[in-house]
Design an enzyme around this catalytic site. Structure first.
Site, mmCIF file in Angstrom:
data_model
loop_
_atom_site.group_PDB
_atom_site.id
_atom_site.type_symbol
_atom_site.label_atom_id
_atom_site.label_comp_id
_atom_site.label_asym_id
_atom_site.label_seq_id
_atom_site.Cartn_x
_atom_site.Cartn_y
_atom_site.Cartn_z
ATOM 1 N N VAL A 1 -5.410 0.284 3.197
ATOM 2 C CA VAL A 1 -5.397 -1.048 2.337
ATOM 3 C C VAL A 1 -7.191 -1.068 2.113
ATOM 4 O O VAL A 1 -6.726 -2.228 1.247
ATOM 5 C CB VAL A 1 -6.103 -1.636 4.555
ATOM 6 C CG1 VAL A 1 -6.683 -2.919 4.024
ATOM 7 C CG2 VAL A 1 -4.686 -1.304 4.911
ATOM 8 N N GLU B 1 0.771 -1.003 0.209
ATOM 9 C CA GLU B 1 0.013 -0.644 -0.349
ATOM 10 C C GLU B 1 1.186 0.741 -0.335
ATOM 11 O O GLU B 1 2.264 0.735 0.601
ATOM 12 C CB GLU B 1 -1.078 -0.203 1.436
ATOM 13 C CG GLU B 1 -0.238 0.015 2.475
ATOM 14 C CD GLU B 1 -1.536 0.807 3.736
ATOM 15 O OE1 GLU B 1 -1.188 1.909 3.427
ATOM 16 O OE2 GLU B 1 -1.617 0.270 4.361
ATOM 17 N N SER C 1 -13.412 1.894 10.382
ATOM 18 C CA SER C 1 -12.992 2.357 9.095
ATOM 19 C C SER C 1 -13.053 1.377 7.788
ATOM 20 O O SER C 1 -13.980 -0.115 7.913
ATOM 21 C CB SER C 1 -10.997 1.688 9.191
ATOM 22 O OG SER C 1 -10.647 1.373 8.117
ATOM 23 N N ALA C 2 -13.611 2.104 6.748
ATOM 24 C CA ALA C 2 -13.750 1.284 5.961
ATOM 25 C C ALA C 2 -12.843 -0.029 5.236
ATOM 26 O O ALA C 2 -13.639 -1.139 3.946
ATOM 27 C CB ALA C 2 -13.581 2.051 4.353
ATOM 28 N N ASP C 3 -11.942 -0.479 5.931
ATOM 29 C CA ASP C 3 -10.776 -1.987 5.648
ATOM 30 C C ASP C 3 -12.458 -2.733 5.675
ATOM 31 O O ASP C 3 -11.163 -4.016 5.261
ATOM 32 C CB ASP C 3 -9.544 -1.807 6.593
ATOM 33 C CG ASP C 3 -8.427 -0.797 6.089
ATOM 34 O OD1 ASP C 3 -9.059 0.639 4.994
ATOM 35 O OD2 ASP C 3 -7.725 -0.173 6.612
ATOM 36 N N LYS D 1 -3.425 -2.242 16.023
ATOM 37 C CA LYS D 1 -2.839 -0.781 17.210
ATOM 38 C C LYS D 1 -3.713 -0.796 18.023
ATOM 39 O O LYS D 1 -5.231 -0.585 17.378
ATOM 40 C CB LYS D 1 -2.394 0.386 16.452
ATOM 41 C CG LYS D 1 -1.110 0.075 15.446
ATOM 42 C CD LYS D 1 -0.845 1.604 15.145
ATOM 43 C CE LYS D 1 0.142 1.451 15.054
ATOM 44 N NZ LYS D 1 -0.043 1.393 13.551
ATOM 45 N N ASP E 1 -17.168 6.265 13.883
ATOM 46 C CA ASP E 1 -15.840 5.548 13.558
ATOM 47 C C ASP E 1 -15.174 4.310 13.051
ATOM 48 O O ASP E 1 -14.446 3.786 14.036
ATOM 49 C CB ASP E 1 -14.964 6.744 14.209
ATOM 50 C CG ASP E 1 -13.153 6.512 13.133
ATOM 51 O OD1 ASP E 1 -13.600 6.166 11.983
ATOM 52 O OD2 ASP E 1 -12.583 8.049 13.263
ATOM 53 N N LYS F 1 -4.825 11.002 0.966
ATOM 54 C CA LYS F 1 -5.693 9.230 1.894
ATOM 55 C C LYS F 1 -6.861 9.242 0.887
ATOM 56 O O LYS F 1 -7.895 9.834 1.240
ATOM 57 C CB LYS F 1 -5.415 9.262 3.404
ATOM 58 C CG LYS F 1 -5.780 8.490 3.531
ATOM 59 C CD LYS F 1 -6.056 8.649 5.101
ATOM 60 C CE LYS F 1 -6.231 7.528 5.675
ATOM 61 N NZ LYS F 1 -6.737 7.435 7.273
#
Ligand code: PSU
Ligand code: MN
Length: 305
Positions: A107, A25, A141-143, A160, A139, A87
């Protein structure tokens, strides 16, 4: 192949011949590490993939083109421009492409472009997930959605603890994403080998990773597979020290009212500053470790074709 995608000649040839390719990435380059360590690391990760028998395909959006396979000059450009490069998540691709802009792929978008090119294995550092406090901020992540949708094996060092790891695992379970621990039953927490959370399955060899992924694809189950590969012991950090840095970064993030796509890059940069750069050294080593496993796994998958 779609008309927005450019594979580098080396990547195109490897894919045409059924040779192993590993996607990498570019948000980690532009937003995840400072210059010049970001460029040095990106080039070292590519070399590690080569040393382990696969062709690296670093992915980004440049001038509105979806790129699978970058030149060293393009990597230098993305690293130097750093946060000046947008981003790019799934929602950003249409406008970036239509405008001919640049984007650092997360990602999510690295998986999307890898799948378009026909690349099955992707190595990175950490994935996004459910943020702490997501019950009010939403919130997430779209990951995680991309892992549910797109058939790419993502090899990372866990997540993390800037995230809520328990909720991240719940979300992946709901979405049907297998979470594999490589040589471990416990989800690694990026800088440390342990988190206190269990993975779904422990797998100990690239052969078994390849077999599980092939079974998923051949059964027509959509989506990817998440492989969490613990940081090598000698590079792992003291959990108390890293958790104190993470908590301080989270407090500052809340106090400053930082939200949305800025949250993760802010936290990563603060953790690096608070730990005086020690976390960066660990970060680099775990990415190299993931690149090695990804290259070996891609090699087995390509033999099985
Ligand atoms: N976590 C890390 N390092 C990273 C990222 C996340 O430990 O570099 C980057 C990846 O590109 C990931 C993205 O896909 O941040 C997730 O951003 P967000 O939380 O805004 O979805
Ligand atoms: Mn987010």
């Amino acid at each position: 192949m779609n008309r927005y995608l450019d594979c580098s000649p080396e990547v195109a040839q490897a894919l045409a011949l059924g040779r192993p390719v590993v996607a990498l990435e570019s948000t980690i380059i532009s937003h995840g590490m400072p210059y010049p360590q970001n460029v040095e690391t990106a080039l070292k990760v590519e070399q590690t993939v080569r040393d382990n028998g696969a062709v690296p395909a670093t992915i980004a959006v440049i001038g509105g083109r979806l790129k699978a396979g970058l030149t060293p000059q393009e990597i230098e450009y993305l690293g130097k421009k750093g946060r000046g490069v947008a981003k790019a998540s799934r929602r950003d691709l249409p406008v970036l492409v239509a405008r001919g802009d640049d984007g650092a792929t997360t990602v999510t978008t690295t998986m999307i472009i890898a799948a378009m090119a026909g690349i099955k294995v992707f190595a990175t550092g950490g994935i996004g997930g459910v943020h702490r406090g997501a019950e009010t901020t939403m919130d997430i992540s779209a990951d995680l959605e991309e892992l549910a949708k797109t058939p790419v094996m993502v090899i990372c060092a866990g997540a993390k603890s800037i995230l809520d790891l328990g909720l991240t695992l719940e979300y992946l379970e709901t979405k049907g994403v297998p979470v594999i621990g490589y040589g471990t039953e416990e989800l690694p927490a990026f800088y440390t080998r342990r988190s206190g959370y269990k993975v779904d399955y422990r797998i100990d060899s690239p052969e078994e990773l390849a077999a599980a992924f092939s079974a998923k694809i051949e059964m027509g189950l959509e989506g990817g597979m998440l492989v969490t590969n613990p940081i090598p012991e000698e590079f792992s950090m003291d959990p108390e020290r890293i958790n104190a840095a993470i908590n301080q970064a989270l407090e500052e993030c809340n106090a400053k009212g930082i939200r949305g796509k800025e949250t993760t890059p802010f936290l990563l940069a603060r953790i690096k500053d608070i730990t005086g750069g020690d976390s960066l050294a660990s970060n680099i080593q775990l990415v190299l470790n993931n690149a090695r496993l990804a290259a070996s796994t891609a090699a087995i998958l390509s033999k099985a074709q």
